[in-house]
Design a protein around this motif. Structure first.
Motif, short mmCIF file in Angstrom:
data_model
loop_
_atom_site.label_atom_id
_atom_site.label_comp_id
_atom_site.label_asym_id
_atom_site.label_seq_id
_atom_site.Cartn_x
_atom_site.Cartn_y
_atom_site.Cartn_z
N THR A 86 10.25 -1.78 -4.21
CA THR A 86 10.10 -0.74 -3.20
C THR A 86 8.96 -1.02 -2.24
N GLY A 87 8.04 -1.88 -2.64
CA GLY A 87 6.87 -2.16 -1.80
C GLY A 87 5.76 -1.15 -1.98
N HIS A 88 5.95 -0.17 -2.86
CA HIS A 88 4.93 0.84 -3.13
C HIS A 88 4.22 0.49 -4.44
N MET A 89 2.96 0.11 -4.34
CA MET A 89 2.25 -0.40 -5.50
C MET A 89 1.50 0.69 -6.28
N GLN A 90 1.55 1.95 -5.83
CA GLN A 90 0.78 2.99 -6.49
C GLN A 90 1.22 3.19 -7.94
N GLY A 91 2.54 3.06 -8.18
CA GLY A 91 3.03 3.21 -9.55
C GLY A 91 2.44 2.19 -10.48
N LEU A 92 2.21 0.98 -9.97
CA LEU A 92 1.59 -0.06 -10.78
C LEU A 92 0.11 0.23 -10.97
N LEU A 93 -0.56 0.66 -9.90
CA LEU A 93 -1.99 0.98 -10.00
C LEU A 93 -2.26 2.06 -11.04
N ASP A 94 -1.31 2.98 -11.18
CA ASP A 94 -1.50 4.10 -12.10
C ASP A 94 -1.58 3.67 -13.56
N ILE A 95 -0.99 2.52 -13.91
CA ILE A 95 -1.00 2.10 -15.31
C ILE A 95 -1.94 0.93 -15.57
N LEU A 96 -2.66 0.49 -14.52
CA LEU A 96 -3.61 -0.60 -14.70
C LEU A 96 -4.99 -0.03 -15.05
N ALA A 97 -5.64 -0.62 -16.05
CA ALA A 97 -7.02 -0.25 -16.35
C ALA A 97 -7.90 -0.69 -15.18
N PRO A 98 -8.98 0.03 -14.89
CA PRO A 98 -9.84 -0.33 -13.76
C PRO A 98 -10.34 -1.77 -13.82
#
Length: 294
Positions: free
Chosen positions: A183-195
């Motif tokens: 989709t080109g929307h990376m927010q979903g991935l950022l949500d599950i990545l540890a800082p």
């Protein structure tokens, strides 16, 4: 089938897994099995009381010799080194202990052990061999093996993934990554990545890859977006857990696996080295799964 061949074939899956867990390379594990067979074929079976233990001993000693050679090779390796990904059948994931022991995260933990510690840990913790049997395999006394096992167990416990690292969690993380790419929307991935997530990319100096670990959710997301541009993604079972094989123009470009700690992705591992992808590329192309770990 002659008796020697029949015994070897019966225990081949076990021997392969022992060698792979010690070496992190399916190709080198196959070399070890070839040497094991050559030595086994010269043995008088009438003198062998426990044939399985005898084969494990040969395999362990051959793997230890190979492991020392590999360690020298890794010292000159270009960029981060990752284990060769191993395509596994779905039923491997049902064996939780085996799936954990061959996971990419655990294989990297095993890399931090000394050769004999690694052999002892694999034989004791994964395959539950007795101390006497392990002692024969590594040329140590049973008392020394007990001490080594205790030390290795503590070392691994301090470094292995924490919390829920189930295949379902890994699949959720990879699904989020796949959706983000499509989709080109990376927010979903950022949500599950540890800082402080860390991405390791193994190109071996011959494929495009980051030459050092990439740290931090924003930087990792940026690099992953570049890594899979114009790629097709397919979910496969690698090292006992869900993984993604990334293809460019029909060829295997990389294999992506994850490490989960307390519900968040703390590690991403992308194997891009073509030498390490040759086996899995062929196996996924012809749509079959190897049976070494069944």
């Amino acid at each position: 089938m002659d008796p020697a061949t029949e015994v070897f074939v019966t225990h081949r899956n076990l021997l392969f897994t022992v060698a792979y867990e010690m070496l992190g390379s399916a190709a080198d594990a196959e070399d070890v099995l070839q040497e094991t067979w050559l030595r086994w074929a010269r043995v008088d079976l009438g003198t062998v009381r426990d044939r399985r233990a005898f084969l494990v001993r040969i395999t362990t000693r051959e793997a230890l010799t190979q492991l020392r050679t590999l360690r020298r090779r890794k010292e000159s390796y270009v960029g981060p080194w990752l284990p060769e990904p191993l395509l596994t059948a779905p039923d491997v994931a049902e064996d939780v202990e085996l799936a954990d022991s061959v996971s990419m995260a655990m294989m990297l933990v095993l890399e931090t052990l000394a050769p004999v510690e690694r052999a002892v840990f694999v034989l004791r913790e994964v395959f539950d061999l007795g101390y006497d049997e392990i002692a024969d395999a590594v040329d140590k006394t049973p008392a020394a093996v007990r001490q080594i096992a205790h030390r290795a167990r503590n070392h691994v416990a301090a470094r292995r993934p924490r919390g829920d690292a189930s295949p379902a969690k890994a699949r959720d993380a990879l699904d989020a990554f796949q959706r983000a790419v499509q989709t080109g929307h990376m927010q979903g991935l950022l949500d599950i990545l540890a800082p402080n997530v860390v991405l390791l990319t193994d190109g071996g100096g011959v494929a495009r890859a980051a030459m050092a670990p990439v740290v931090g959710a924003d930087q990792v997301t940026l690099v992953l977006g570049r890594l899979v541009t114009a790629a097709s993604l397919r979910t496969v079972q690698v090292n006992g857990n869900p993984a993604l094989i990334v293809r460019l123009e029909g060829e295997a470009d990389s294999v992506l696996t994850v490490r989960i700690d307390d519900g968040l992705v703390t590690g991403l591992y992308a194997v891009c080295n073509p030498e390490k992808l040759a086996r899995i590329g062929l196996e996924t192309t012809v749509s079959r799964c190897p049976e070494e770990l069944r």
